[in-house]
Scaffold this active site. Structure first.
Site, mmCIF file in Angstrom:
data_model
loop_
_atom_site.group_PDB
_atom_site.id
_atom_site.type_symbol
_atom_site.label_atom_id
_atom_site.label_comp_id
_atom_site.label_asym_id
_atom_site.label_seq_id
_atom_site.Cartn_x
_atom_site.Cartn_y
_atom_site.Cartn_z
ATOM 1 N N ASP A 184 112.306 25.726 -42.427
ATOM 2 C CA ASP A 184 111.456 24.590 -42.286
ATOM 3 C C ASP A 184 112.241 23.210 -42.546
ATOM 4 O OD1 ASP A 184 111.919 24.990 -45.034
ATOM 5 O OD2 ASP A 184 109.702 25.591 -45.176
ATOM 6 N N GLU A 219 100.953 26.183 -45.541
ATOM 7 C CA GLU A 219 100.071 25.786 -46.649
ATOM 8 C C GLU A 219 98.843 26.594 -46.609
ATOM 9 O OE1 GLU A 219 101.612 24.283 -48.796
ATOM 10 O OE2 GLU A 219 102.189 22.242 -48.233
ATOM 11 N N ASN A 238 101.305 27.277 -54.675
ATOM 12 C CA ASN A 238 99.728 27.367 -53.767
ATOM 13 C C ASN A 238 99.928 28.550 -52.957
ATOM 14 O OD1 ASN A 238 101.405 26.699 -51.740
ATOM 15 N ND2 ASN A 238 100.159 24.523 -51.195
ATOM 16 N N HIS A 275 102.286 29.218 -50.550
ATOM 17 C CA HIS A 275 102.773 29.042 -49.473
ATOM 18 C C HIS A 275 103.980 29.827 -49.435
ATOM 19 C CE1 HIS A 275 105.124 25.028 -50.490
ATOM 20 N NE2 HIS A 275 105.760 25.958 -50.738
HETATM 21 C C1 F6R Z 1 111.738 26.199 -48.517
HETATM 22 C C2 F6R Z 1 110.465 26.600 -48.356
HETATM 23 C C3 F6R Z 1 109.383 26.690 -49.257
HETATM 24 C C4 F6R Z 1 109.807 27.108 -50.855
HETATM 25 C C5 F6R Z 1 108.704 27.105 -51.898
HETATM 26 C C6 F6R Z 1 109.212 27.374 -53.462
HETATM 27 O O1 F6R Z 1 112.475 26.336 -47.278
HETATM 28 O O2 F6R Z 1 109.928 27.371 -47.254
HETATM 29 O O3 F6R Z 1 108.350 27.812 -48.971
HETATM 30 O O4 F6R Z 1 110.510 28.430 -51.020
HETATM 31 O O5 F6R Z 1 108.260 25.961 -52.017
HETATM 32 O O6 F6R Z 1 110.193 26.328 -53.657
HETATM 33 P P1 F6R Z 1 111.163 26.543 -54.794
HETATM 34 O O7 F6R Z 1 112.071 27.687 -54.879
HETATM 35 O O8 F6R Z 1 111.843 25.189 -55.067
HETATM 36 O O9 F6R Z 1 110.138 26.654 -56.154
#
Ligand code: F6R
Length: 259
Positions: free
Chosen positions: A82, A158, A151, A153
């Site tokens: 992303d 989301e 959450n 995702h």
């Molecule tokens: C990042 C992404 C997100 C993260 C998620 C967890 O490229 O796609 O889904 O993997 O928000 O983030 P952290 O590891 O910082 O808790």
């Protein structure tokens, strides 16, 4: 280490499907185990396309892999999950900059082999379509590294994201913006939109490594692995994928009843 294997529903056409959950003592052990699995694939010649994630969880995996000094990274293509929409090119918190800094540079992947959705495009929808096509043309990821949002995702899919979704422009939840504010000077600077691989796009990878560490992820992990499979928790879709390793530390696994 506690290891639990549970059958995942087989996607149509799949001959075999597995979902392995491993609970490890801490975040460092999770990173080492993830690095072991990626390194094994690289050394066996099975890692041509590496699906990479950004954030706090995967970051030590790249550091661990880089420290091992493995050969062969110069032949690997990286595809990010992303990218924020609207950050200026070169912004240090753009996911292109993060992937270049934390993964490509330390591993020795040439920058022209790093693919990230173009969040600076005048037409982000066209950029999303182009990214979906580029990943498909590359044959999909051999392995996709995934974190999980508090959450539920994956990528920036989301809650409410259709499990059949493809790469597209999305609105970021306020919870996600608040969680990611730690990377910016102020919460207001966190973008409101992103381009993300869809849930179904993520599912095209041949293998997945889903990592979660810390108590803040415990409820999302429980929902993903033990709640209903559906858009309310996009990470639950991993139970429909073919070959999944879920690597958790004890805090992230603390609400599981079956691991
Ligand atoms: C990042 C992404 C997100 C993260 C998620 C967890 O490229 O796609 O889904 O993997 O928000 O983030 P952290 O590891 O910082 O808790």
């Amino acid at each position: 280490m506690l290891t639990a294997t549970s059958p995942a529903p087989a996607p149509r056409g799949a001959t075999e499907s597995r979902l392995v959950v491993q609970v490890l003592p801490d975040a460092a052990a999770v990173a080492r185990r993830a690095a072991d699995l990626v390194a094994e694939l690289l050394l066996a010649g099975g890692l041509r396309t590496f699906g990479v994630a950004t954030g706090s969880t995967p970051s030590p995996v790249y550091a661990e892999l880089a420290a091992r000094g493995l050969p062969g990274w110069d032949g690997v293509r990286l595809f990010a999950l992303d990218e924020y929409v609207g950050l200026p090119a070169g912004h240090p918190e753009s996911y292109r900059a993060v992937i270049e800094r934390e993964a490509a540079g330390p591993l020795g992947v040439p920058l022209d082999q790093v693919h990230v959705p173009d969040g600076t495009a005048d037409d982000p929808r066209a950029a999303a379509d182009a990214y979906e096509a580029a990943l498909a043309a590359a044959g999909g990821a051999d392995v996709q590294l995934l974190g999980i949002g508090a959450n539920g995702h994956i990528g920036f899919n989301e809650p409410g994201s259709p499990l059949g979704s493809r790469t597209r422009v999305v609105d970021l939840d306020e919870r996600t913006r608040a969680d990611n504010a730690r990377f910016f000077d102020s919460p207001a600077q966190v973008p409101h939109h992103a381009v993300t691989q869809g849930v179904a796009t993520i599912g095209t990878a041949r293998r997945h490594l889903l990592l979660a560490t810390g108590a803040a992820k415990a409820e999302a992990v429980r929902a993903a692995l033990e709640g209903p499979v559906g858009p309310a928790c996009p990470a639950s879709a991993v139970r429909l994928f073919t070959d999944v390793h879920v690597l958790l530390d004890t805090a992230a696994a603390s609400l599981l009843t079956r691991a």
